[in-house]
Design a protein around this motif. Structure first.
Motif, PDB file in Angstrom:
ATOM      1  N   ILE A  53       5.174  -8.960  13.095  1.00  0.00           N
ATOM      2  CA  ILE A  53       5.426  -8.808  11.667  1.00  0.00           C
ATOM      3  C   ILE A  53       6.221  -7.532  11.436  1.00  0.00           C
ATOM      4  CG2 ILE A  53       4.388  -8.637   9.370  1.00  0.00           C
ATOM      5  CD1 ILE A  53       3.798 -11.277  10.805  1.00  0.00           C
ATOM      6  N   THR A  54       7.363  -7.646  10.755  1.00  0.00           N
ATOM      7  CA  THR A  54       8.087  -6.458  10.317  1.00  0.00           C
ATOM      8  C   THR A  54       8.097  -6.452   8.790  1.00  0.00           C
ATOM      9  OG1 THR A  54      10.364  -7.318  10.094  1.00  0.00           O
ATOM     10  CG2 THR A  54       9.582  -6.793  12.319  1.00  0.00           C
ATOM     11  N   ILE A  55       7.816  -5.279   8.214  1.00  0.00           N
ATOM     12  CA  ILE A  55       7.806  -5.125   6.759  1.00  0.00           C
ATOM     13  C   ILE A  55       8.623  -3.889   6.386  1.00  0.00           C
ATOM     14  CG2 ILE A  55       5.600  -6.289   6.400  1.00  0.00           C
ATOM     15  CD1 ILE A  55       4.256  -3.549   6.283  1.00  0.00           C
ATOM     16  N   GLU A  56       9.030  -3.836   5.117  1.00  0.00           N
ATOM     17  CA  GLU A  56       9.755  -2.661   4.654  1.00  0.00           C
ATOM     18  C   GLU A  56       8.815  -1.459   4.613  1.00  0.00           C
ATOM     19  OE1 GLU A  56       9.261  -5.501   3.154  1.00  0.00           O
ATOM     20  OE2 GLU A  56      11.046  -6.265   2.127  1.00  0.00           O
ATOM     21  N   SER A  57       7.665  -1.635   3.965  1.00  0.00           N
ATOM     22  CA  SER A  57       6.675  -0.560   3.874  1.00  0.00           C
ATOM     23  C   SER A  57       5.317  -1.177   3.589  1.00  0.00           C
ATOM     24  CB  SER A  57       7.034   0.431   2.763  1.00  0.00           C
ATOM     25  OG  SER A  57       6.886  -0.180   1.493  1.00  0.00           O
ATOM     26  N   MET A  58       4.260  -0.443   3.914  1.00  0.00           N
ATOM     27  CA  MET A  58       2.907  -0.916   3.631  1.00  0.00           C
ATOM     28  C   MET A  58       2.630  -0.935   2.133  1.00  0.00           C
ATOM     29  SD  MET A  58       0.712   0.865   6.732  1.00  0.00           S
ATOM     30  CE  MET A  58       1.584   2.450   6.687  1.00  0.00           C
ATOM     31  N   ALA A  59       3.177   0.037   1.410  1.00  0.00           N
ATOM     32  CA  ALA A  59       2.948   0.116  -0.035  1.00  0.00           C
ATOM     33  C   ALA A  59       3.426  -1.147  -0.749  1.00  0.00           C
ATOM     34  CB  ALA A  59       3.657   1.343  -0.607  1.00  0.00           C
ATOM     35  N   LYS A  60       4.492  -1.757  -0.255  1.00  0.00           N
ATOM     36  CA  LYS A  60       5.056  -2.943  -0.902  1.00  0.00           C
ATOM     37  C   LYS A  60       4.140  -4.158  -0.784  1.00  0.00           C
ATOM     38  CE  LYS A  60       9.385  -5.481  -1.336  1.00  0.00           C
ATOM     39  NZ  LYS A  60      10.801  -5.574  -0.901  1.00  0.00           N
ATOM     40  N   HIS A  61       3.159  -4.085   0.132  1.00  0.00           N
ATOM     41  CA  HIS A  61       2.295  -5.245   0.379  1.00  0.00           C
ATOM     42  C   HIS A  61       0.815  -4.917   0.171  1.00  0.00           C
ATOM     43  CE1 HIS A  61       5.707  -7.545   1.924  1.00  0.00           C
ATOM     44  NE2 HIS A  61       6.082  -6.424   2.527  1.00  0.00           N
ATOM     45  N   GLY A  62       0.540  -3.985  -0.723  1.00  0.00           N
ATOM     46  CA  GLY A  62      -0.843  -3.682  -1.080  1.00  0.00           C
ATOM     47  C   GLY A  62      -1.492  -2.613  -0.242  1.00  0.00           C
ATOM     48  N   GLY A  63      -0.702  -1.853   0.527  1.00  0.00           N
ATOM     49  CA  GLY A  63      -1.290  -0.837   1.397  1.00  0.00           C
ATOM     50  C   GLY A  63      -0.847   0.575   1.085  1.00  0.00           C
ATOM     51  N   GLU A  64      -0.619   0.867  -0.192  1.00  0.00           N
ATOM     52  CA  GLU A  64      -0.160   2.199  -0.567  1.00  0.00           C
ATOM     53  C   GLU A  64      -1.208   3.249  -0.187  1.00  0.00           C
ATOM     54  OE1 GLU A  64       1.749   4.558  -4.404  1.00  0.00           O
ATOM     55  OE2 GLU A  64       0.997   2.512  -4.624  1.00  0.00           O
ATOM     56  N   GLY A  65      -0.768   4.288   0.507  1.00  0.00           N
ATOM     57  CA  GLY A  65      -1.660   5.353   0.933  1.00  0.00           C
ATOM     58  C   GLY A  65      -2.559   4.993   2.094  1.00  0.00           C
ATOM     59  N   MET A  66      -2.357   3.829   2.670  1.00  0.00           N
ATOM     60  CA  MET A  66      -3.222   3.338   3.739  1.00  0.00           C
ATOM     61  C   MET A  66      -2.668   3.733   5.101  1.00  0.00           C
ATOM     62  SD  MET A  66      -4.519  -0.642   4.111  1.00  0.00           S
ATOM     63  CE  MET A  66      -5.110  -0.726   2.420  1.00  0.00           C
ATOM     64  N   ARG A  67      -3.542   4.049   6.043  1.00  0.00           N
ATOM     65  CA  ARG A  67      -3.119   4.286   7.420  1.00  0.00           C
ATOM     66  C   ARG A  67      -2.726   2.948   8.041  1.00  0.00           C
ATOM     67  NH1 ARG A  67      -7.178   5.629  10.614  1.00  0.00           N
ATOM     68  NH2 ARG A  67      -5.988   6.936  12.064  1.00  0.00           N
ATOM     69  N   ILE A  68      -1.761   2.972   8.955  1.00  0.00           N
ATOM     70  CA  ILE A  68      -1.294   1.712   9.535  1.00  0.00           C
ATOM     71  C   ILE A  68      -2.387   1.035  10.358  1.00  0.00           C
ATOM     72  CG2 ILE A  68      -0.301   2.696  11.658  1.00  0.00           C
ATOM     73  CD1 ILE A  68       2.049   0.646  11.221  1.00  0.00           C
ATOM     74  N   GLU A  69      -3.307   1.812  10.941  1.00  0.00           N
ATOM     75  CA  GLU A  69      -4.424   1.220  11.683  1.00  0.00           C
ATOM     76  C   GLU A  69      -5.293   0.368  10.760  1.00  0.00           C
ATOM     77  OE1 GLU A  69      -3.248   5.028  13.753  1.00  0.00           O
ATOM     78  OE2 GLU A  69      -3.645   4.433  11.677  1.00  0.00           O
ATOM     79  N   THR A  70      -5.564   0.892   9.555  1.00  0.00           N
ATOM     80  CA  THR A  70      -6.371   0.150   8.579  1.00  0.00           C
ATOM     81  C   THR A  70      -5.628  -1.079   8.099  1.00  0.00           C
ATOM     82  OG1 THR A  70      -7.356   2.235   7.840  1.00  0.00           O
ATOM     83  CG2 THR A  70      -7.625   0.337   6.389  1.00  0.00           C
ATOM     84  N   PHE A  71      -4.346  -0.919   7.797  1.00  0.00           N
ATOM     85  CA  PHE A  71      -3.511  -2.022   7.327  1.00  0.00           C
ATOM     86  C   PHE A  71      -3.494  -3.149   8.352  1.00  0.00           C
ATOM     87  CE2 PHE A  71       0.378  -4.321   6.491  1.00  0.00           C
ATOM     88  CZ  PHE A  71       0.547  -4.275   5.118  1.00  0.00           C
ATOM     89  N   ALA A  72      -3.283  -2.791   9.622  1.00  0.00           N
ATOM     90  CA  ALA A  72      -3.202  -3.792  10.690  1.00  0.00           C
ATOM     91  C   ALA A  72      -4.539  -4.505  10.891  1.00  0.00           C
ATOM     92  CB  ALA A  72      -2.753  -3.135  11.991  1.00  0.00           C
ATOM     93  N   THR A  73      -5.639  -3.763  10.824  1.00  0.00           N
ATOM     94  CA  THR A  73      -6.960  -4.382  10.990  1.00  0.00           C
ATOM     95  C   THR A  73      -7.241  -5.364   9.868  1.00  0.00           C
ATOM     96  OG1 THR A  73      -7.842  -2.448  12.149  1.00  0.00           O
ATOM     97  CG2 THR A  73      -9.441  -3.926  11.142  1.00  0.00           C
ATOM     98  N   LEU A  74      -6.961  -4.957   8.632  1.00  0.00           N
ATOM     99  CA  LEU A  74      -7.175  -5.847   7.482  1.00  0.00           C
ATOM    100  C   LEU A  74      -6.324  -7.111   7.608  1.00  0.00           C
ATOM    101  CD1 LEU A  74      -7.236  -3.244   4.559  1.00  0.00           C
ATOM    102  CD2 LEU A  74      -9.165  -4.626   5.362  1.00  0.00           C
ATOM    103  N   LEU A  75      -5.058  -6.940   7.998  1.00  0.00           N
ATOM    104  CA  LEU A  75      -4.161  -8.089   8.125  1.00  0.00           C
ATOM    105  C   LEU A  75      -4.620  -9.015   9.246  1.00  0.00           C
ATOM    106  CD1 LEU A  75      -1.549  -9.358   7.053  1.00  0.00           C
ATOM    107  CD2 LEU A  75      -0.301  -8.056   8.789  1.00  0.00           C
ATOM    108  N   PHE A  76      -5.014  -8.443  10.359  1.00  0.00           N
ATOM    109  CA  PHE A  76      -5.498  -9.221  11.512  1.00  0.00           C
ATOM    110  C   PHE A  76      -6.684 -10.091  11.092  1.00  0.00           C
ATOM    111  CE2 PHE A  76      -5.332  -9.194  16.250  1.00  0.00           C
ATOM    112  CZ  PHE A  76      -6.407 -10.010  16.512  1.00  0.00           C
TER     113      PHE A  76
END
Length: 269
Positions: A78-101
């Motif tokens: 998965i490639t995205i422009e930014s985490m903020a654009k998909h509901g992950g504003e201020g989120m660490r990428i580890e948290t974002f990836a775990t939630l998405l997984f």
């Protein structure tokens, strides 16, 4: 106002506050959802940041489809422009990836009666300049060091040179090797590595010729015996690996309720 009435009022106030927190807390956590539509069961890629060319996409899909069939291990890119654009504003990428997984349920939690859960997520957030390899719980934390090597030597190595397609393909190739328990491919070497190799070969040849001229011809036979033994060993390994694979193969898709175990590696450039 009596003392007892004051105490009752305070207790009532804190009870109401506590009740409000109990109600609000699960509502806020359950509302944390990543705004991303998952790929199809054997599509493997969502390139929303436009980092991959068509040839790279085709190569990735072939690798991922083969690994999923052979090992029931999906790699999702998965490639995205930014985490903020998909509901992950201020989120660490580890948290974002775990939630998405977990939200997508990458991989199969079990295969027959065996615990499985070997899904792999490769997430790249272009504008955040962050990348993450997230592993299913079946991997445990055993491959964290290997994921760190893949991230540093195969993905970020290319990203720092602006080669996003090359880095993602190299990362998938290395993750495919990890999924098959094979040795990782070597990363590209600078020119002076080859100069050292050529120098070492030249020195070896010079030594052999010198030995032969001095009458120690037996050394040459030992040398060539070692060379042919190494070549034979390499060919044997290649043929053995080619013959490996599952009989029949896994015919399911990439998403079956798998969940993250927190393992993997993060990189930035």
């Amino acid at each position: 106002m009596s003392h007892s009435h004051t105490v009752t009022s305070i207790v009532t106030y804190f009870t109401i506050c506590l009740f409000g927190l109990v109600i609000a807390f699960p509502a806020s956590t359950s509302a944390t959802e990543i705004d991303l539509e998952r790929p199809g069961d054997r599509e493997f890629i969502r390139d929303l940041a436009g980092l991959l060319d068509e040839n790279s996409k085709e190569k990735i899909r072939k690798l991922c489809d083969s690994l999923l069939t052979d090992k029931a291990t999906p790699i999702i890119v998965i490639t995205i422009e930014s985490m903020a654009k998909h509901g992950g504003e201020g989120m660490r990428i580890e948290t974002f990836a775990t939630l998405l997984f977990d939200q997508w349920g990458i991989g199969q939690p079990t295969l027959g009666e065996q615990e499985w859960n070997t899904g792999i997520l490769l997430l790249v957030a272009r504008d955040d300049r962050k990348a993450r390899i997230e592993l299913g719980a079946g991997w445990g934390r055993r491959e964290d060091a290997l994921c760190r090597q893949i991230m540093d030597d195969h993905i970020i190595f290319h990203f720092k040179q602006g080669q996003f397609s090359e880095g993602i393909v190299a990362g998938v190739e290395a993750l495919d090797k990890m999924g098959r328990k094979l040795e990782l491919p070597t990363r590209p070497r600078p020119w002076w590595h080859y100069a050292v190799v050529v120098g070492a070969i030249g020195l070896t040849i010079f030594t052999i010729v010198s030995l032969i001229r001095r009458g120690a011809s037996g050394w040459a036979w030992i040398f060539w015996g070692v060379v042919f033994a190494i070549i034979g060993s390499i060919l044997y390994q290649m043929l053995s690996n080619r013959g490996k694979g599952s009989s029949g193969g896994f015919s399911g898709g990439s998403f079956g309720g798998g969940f993250s175990g927190g393992g993997g590696a993060t990189g930035s450039w």
